[in-house]
Design a protein around this motif. Structure first.
Motif, PDB file in Angstrom:
ATOM      1  N   PRO A   6       0.827  -1.215   0.000  1.00 36.62           N
ATOM      2  CA  PRO A   6       0.000   0.000   0.000  1.00 36.62           C
ATOM      3  C   PRO A   6       0.855   1.255   0.000  1.00 36.62           C
ATOM      4  N   ALA A   7       0.268   2.341  -0.460  1.00 39.16           N
ATOM      5  CA  ALA A   7       0.886   3.653  -0.282  1.00 39.16           C
ATOM      6  C   ALA A   7       0.490   4.168   1.102  1.00 39.16           C
ATOM      7  N   LEU A   8       1.473   4.589   1.877  1.00 41.15           N
ATOM      8  CA  LEU A   8       1.175   5.121   3.207  1.00 41.15           C
ATOM      9  C   LEU A   8       0.880   6.612   3.088  1.00 41.15           C
ATOM     10  N   ILE A   9      -0.268   7.015   3.635  1.00 42.58           N
ATOM     11  CA  ILE A   9      -0.732   8.398   3.583  1.00 42.58           C
ATOM     12  C   ILE A   9      -0.750   8.959   4.998  1.00 42.58           C
ATOM     13  N   HIS A  93      -4.552   2.086   0.200  1.00 45.55           N
ATOM     14  CA  HIS A  93      -3.924   3.180   0.940  1.00 45.55           C
ATOM     15  C   HIS A  93      -3.869   2.802   2.417  1.00 45.55           C
ATOM     16  N   LEU A  94      -2.703   2.921   3.020  1.00 49.36           N
ATOM     17  CA  LEU A  94      -2.550   2.719   4.458  1.00 49.36           C
ATOM     18  C   LEU A  94      -2.621   4.092   5.106  1.00 49.36           C
ATOM     19  N   LEU A  95      -3.523   4.252   6.074  1.00 52.30           N
ATOM     20  CA  LEU A  95      -3.768   5.540   6.719  1.00 52.30           C
ATOM     21  C   LEU A  95      -3.305   5.460   8.169  1.00 52.30           C
ATOM     22  N   ALA A  96      -2.380   6.336   8.556  1.00 53.41           N
ATOM     23  CA  ALA A  96      -1.843   6.273   9.915  1.00 53.41           C
ATOM     24  C   ALA A  96      -1.405   7.652  10.366  1.00 53.41           C
ATOM     25  N   LEU A 170      -6.640   0.519   6.391  1.00 54.50           N
ATOM     26  CA  LEU A 170      -6.398   0.308   4.972  1.00 54.50           C
ATOM     27  C   LEU A 170      -7.697   0.563   4.224  1.00 54.50           C
ATOM     28  N   ALA A 171      -7.608   1.250   3.105  1.00 52.33           N
ATOM     29  CA  ALA A 171      -8.794   1.497   2.294  1.00 52.33           C
ATOM     30  C   ALA A 171      -8.398   1.511   0.827  1.00 52.33           C
TER      31      ALA A 171
END
Length: 289
Positions: A6-9, A93-96, A170-171
């Motif tokens: 995933p792309a980390l955002i 997309h990884l959201l953190a 994750l989305a």
């Protein structure tokens, strides 16, 4: 077909540079290769810290997307996050947040592949608040690591702050995610496979941040959509005021115990499922803790 990482955002605020380094390394170890990071700093943050944080991510091999300075309105993070998601393009997309270290029950690519196979377009997590053994809001030494500095994990966010402990971790790129990454409207994550979101917010300096948040939201300097964020800060400030400046880690409601980023907490599947499926927004009733 192999599932791409995933792309980390993330939108990064004023944290300690060593914590940001540890955060990047944690996600690199999970297999993340692409980081889309933007900085936003309230006006009180010194230019020195701004430069240090930008240098920190560059030192990790990441070129930040952009930097902005100004009020941290309730909508600020969401707008910046969504611009980064648009730039990231198709895929997972990884959201953190920068104080959230996610821990998965399986390899990250396996988690995404399983979600794809089951038709889930969002993966959920539950916050696990990390605190020092004394409950005091202490600093930490990078060489010791965050696990050693904050060895206890428990449920402070919803049982004291009355905040939403649920997270979308994750989305898929076309799944809208609400403010704070707490919900994905019309997409319910599988409650049987929840990530542990180790939440390292309760460090030295956070009380000043919370007081500033209450002051700015109350005065209107920072815009809010609901009083929830301000109320959560107030609950924490009141609690530590009653307990000598510390979090009461002996209170059984919070279920603090020794945890680590190296292995999932014992009985996490059952524990997280119960909280994730039963949590409801609080009613406007007096609270003591």
């Amino acid at each position: 077909m192999l599932t791409a990482p995933p792309a980390l955002i993330a939108v990064i605020g004023p944290i300690e540079p060593p914590l940001l380094t540890a955060w990047v390394r944690h996600y690199q170890q999970l297999g993340v290769e692409r980081f889309l990071l933007a900085f936003h700093f309230p006006e009180h943050v010194s230019p020195v810290l701004r430069r240090d944080l930008q240098a920190t991510v560059r030192g990790c091999g990441i070129v930040p997307i952009g930097t902005s300075v100004g009020p941290w309105h309730e909508h600020t993070n969401t707008r910046l996050r969504d611009a980064l998601r648009h730039r990231a393009g198709p895929g997972w997309h990884l959201l953190a947040d920068a104080d959230e270290f996610q821990q998965y029950p399986a390899d990250l690519t396996d988690v995404m592949a399983r979600a794809d196979a089951a038709g889930h377009r969002a993966v959920g997590g539950l916050m696990l608040d990390r605190v020092a053994a004394s409950g005091r809001l202490t600093g930490w030494r990078p060489e010791g690591g965050v696990d050693r500095a904050y060895p206890l994990g428990g449920h402070l966010t919803h049982r004291l702050l009355r905040g939403d402990p649920r997270k979308v971790v994750l989305a898929r790129h076309d799944v809208a995610v609400a403010s704070g990454n707490h919900r994905a409207p019309d997409h319910r994550p599988d409650p049987e496979h929840l990530c542990a979101v180790h939440h390292f917010k309760w460090r030295a300096g956070v009380l000043d941040d919370l007081r500033r948040r209450v002051q700015h939201f109350s005065s209107g300097v920072w815009q809010e959509h609901t009083p929830a964020v301000r109320d959560e800060a107030g609950h924490l400030l009141a609690h530590v005021g009653r307990h000598g400046g510390a979090i009461n880690v002996r209170d059984p409601r919070f279920a603090f115990r020794q945890v680590t980023l190296n292995r999932m907490p014992t009985s996490w599947t059952t524990e997280a499922h119960g909280i994730f499926t039963s949590w409801r927004p609080p009613h406007a009733t007096p609270h003591r803790g």
